[in-house]
Motif scaffolding. Sequence first.
Motif, PDB file in Angstrom:
ATOM      1  N   SER A  50       0.825  -1.212   0.000  1.00 42.51           N
ATOM      2  CA  SER A  50       0.000   0.000   0.000  1.00 42.51           C
ATOM      3  C   SER A  50       0.856   1.256   0.000  1.00 42.51           C
ATOM      4  O   SER A  50       0.593   2.218  -0.737  1.00 42.51           O
ATOM      5  N   ASP A  51       1.913   1.249   0.824  1.00 39.18           N
ATOM      6  CA  ASP A  51       2.785   2.421   0.904  1.00 39.18           C
ATOM      7  C   ASP A  51       3.445   2.720  -0.440  1.00 39.18           C
ATOM      8  O   ASP A  51       3.532   3.884  -0.878  1.00 39.18           O
ATOM      9  N   HIS A  57       2.893   5.849  -7.623  1.00 39.98           N
ATOM     10  CA  HIS A  57       1.526   5.688  -8.141  1.00 39.98           C
ATOM     11  C   HIS A  57       1.477   5.583  -9.658  1.00 39.98           C
ATOM     12  O   HIS A  57       0.497   5.083 -10.223  1.00 39.98           O
ATOM     13  N   ASP A  58       2.535   6.037 -10.327  1.00 36.85           N
ATOM     14  CA  ASP A  58       2.528   6.013 -11.784  1.00 36.85           C
ATOM     15  C   ASP A  58       3.251   4.793 -12.357  1.00 36.85           C
ATOM     16  O   ASP A  58       3.398   4.671 -13.579  1.00 36.85           O
ATOM     17  N   ALA A  59       3.701   3.885 -11.495  1.00 30.93           N
ATOM     18  CA  ALA A  59       4.387   2.683 -11.977  1.00 30.93           C
ATOM     19  C   ALA A  59       3.380   1.665 -12.490  1.00 30.93           C
ATOM     20  O   ALA A  59       2.238   1.601 -12.012  1.00 30.93           O
ATOM     21  N   ARG A  60       3.801   0.839 -13.419  1.00 32.68           N
ATOM     22  CA  ARG A  60       2.897  -0.147 -14.015  1.00 32.68           C
ATOM     23  C   ARG A  60       2.670  -1.355 -13.104  1.00 32.68           C
ATOM     24  O   ARG A  60       1.578  -1.918 -13.070  1.00 32.68           O
ATOM     25  N   HIS A  61       3.702  -1.777 -12.379  1.00 32.00           N
ATOM     26  CA  HIS A  61       3.590  -2.992 -11.572  1.00 32.00           C
ATOM     27  C   HIS A  61       4.179  -2.778 -10.182  1.00 32.00           C
ATOM     28  O   HIS A  61       5.210  -2.113 -10.029  1.00 32.00           O
ATOM     29  N   VAL A 110       9.945 -11.309   6.465  1.00 27.94           N
ATOM     30  CA  VAL A 110      10.424 -10.347   5.471  1.00 27.94           C
ATOM     31  C   VAL A 110       9.388 -10.209   4.360  1.00 27.94           C
ATOM     32  O   VAL A 110       8.870 -11.213   3.857  1.00 27.94           O
ATOM     33  N   SER A 111       9.085  -8.987   3.983  1.00 26.94           N
ATOM     34  CA  SER A 111       8.254  -8.716   2.806  1.00 26.94           C
ATOM     35  C   SER A 111       9.076  -7.920   1.805  1.00 26.94           C
ATOM     36  O   SER A 111       9.981  -7.176   2.182  1.00 26.94           O
ATOM     37  N   VAL A 112       8.741  -8.095   0.536  1.00 24.89           N
ATOM     38  CA  VAL A 112       9.468  -7.389  -0.514  1.00 24.89           C
ATOM     39  C   VAL A 112       8.496  -6.962  -1.600  1.00 24.89           C
ATOM     40  O   VAL A 112       7.558  -7.699  -1.940  1.00 24.89           O
ATOM     41  N   VAL A 113       8.696  -5.777  -2.109  1.00 25.13           N
ATOM     42  CA  VAL A 113       7.943  -5.272  -3.263  1.00 25.13           C
ATOM     43  C   VAL A 113       8.947  -4.812  -4.304  1.00 25.13           C
ATOM     44  O   VAL A 113       9.932  -4.133  -3.968  1.00 25.13           O
ATOM     45  N   VAL A 114       8.710  -5.212  -5.540  1.00 23.64           N
ATOM     46  CA  VAL A 114       9.505  -4.703  -6.660  1.00 23.64           C
ATOM     47  C   VAL A 114       8.594  -3.852  -7.531  1.00 23.64           C
ATOM     48  O   VAL A 114       7.601  -4.342  -8.081  1.00 23.64           O
ATOM     49  N   VAL A 115       8.912  -2.576  -7.590  1.00 26.40           N
ATOM     50  CA  VAL A 115       8.164  -1.630  -8.420  1.00 26.40           C
ATOM     51  C   VAL A 115       8.844  -1.582  -9.787  1.00 26.40           C
ATOM     52  O   VAL A 115      10.051  -1.340  -9.880  1.00 26.40           O
ATOM     53  N   ARG A 116       8.051  -1.795 -10.847  1.00 27.94           N
ATOM     54  CA  ARG A 116       8.647  -1.769 -12.186  1.00 27.94           C
ATOM     55  C   ARG A 116       8.089  -0.626 -13.015  1.00 27.94           C
ATOM     56  O   ARG A 116       6.867  -0.469 -13.138  1.00 27.94           O
ATOM     57  N   TYR A 117       9.013   0.151 -13.567  1.00 29.85           N
ATOM     58  CA  TYR A 117       8.660   1.133 -14.591  1.00 29.85           C
ATOM     59  C   TYR A 117       9.088   0.553 -15.936  1.00 29.85           C
ATOM     60  O   TYR A 117      10.286   0.354 -16.175  1.00 29.85           O
ATOM     61  N   PHE A 118       8.121   0.287 -16.781  1.00 25.68           N
ATOM     62  CA  PHE A 118       8.384  -0.353 -18.080  1.00 25.68           C
ATOM     63  C   PHE A 118       9.193   0.587 -18.978  1.00 25.68           C
ATOM     64  O   PHE A 118       8.874   1.760 -19.130  1.00 25.68           O
TER      65      PHE A 118
END
Length: 229
Positions: A50-51, A57-61, A110-118
């Motif tokens: 969520s954070d 907010h503009d990332a695709r994934h 442990v939690s992990v998020v990978v933010v991807r900008y295409f």
Amino acid sequence: MEIEDDSRATTYTTLAAGPDVRHELEIRRSRFITVLRRSPDEETARSLVSDLRREFHDARHHCSAFVIGPDRMVQRSSDDGEPSGTAGIPMLEALIKRETAPQVTDLSDVSVVVVRYFGGILLGAGGLVRAYSESVSSALESAPLVIRRRLRLCALEVPHAEAGRLENELRGAGYVMAETGYEAKHTILRLALADNPAEFAEAKGRLASLTAGTIDLRPEGTEWIDLPR
């Protein structure tokens, strides 16, 4: 009172307490921003997603994975719009297969998020799997880790005049002393032992030897603590 045998894990490795760990890779023009968070429960793990959705907010994934619990029984992952099986599962595998010591894979909470900008170049299924797995593995390389250990707190009532001597002897024997308490006629010394029957039996035997069997060891509760690696 004896300690019951318990087959649950008594140690595991996790992130050191502190801020989130961040790492970024660029692969064929796509940006992969990886964020690791220490997460003792699912609520904390999901709050990371969520954070980062708000921040990026503009990332695709915003692909995610987490593993929780001493026995690592809670495991979840999400591809968040990437082709099925190309993001979340590779990320989760990077967590659960991470060696924290030679031939030891015990990373948890442990939690992990990978933010991807295409970046405009398709990576293909195999390329995505490698990219997401590498993103998590690279972030873990720079992550500070600690050993989380469950200790059994045990108390012994000692006459005030004997408390100092006995505490010094126990410390000299290598025991970890926890918080000391005081009553009208006794000092309450506490030991922090590895939470297993053999350790408790050994401590009882040592105490009997030091006090000619006049003082007994009383189990109290258990407590998880962080230890340096």
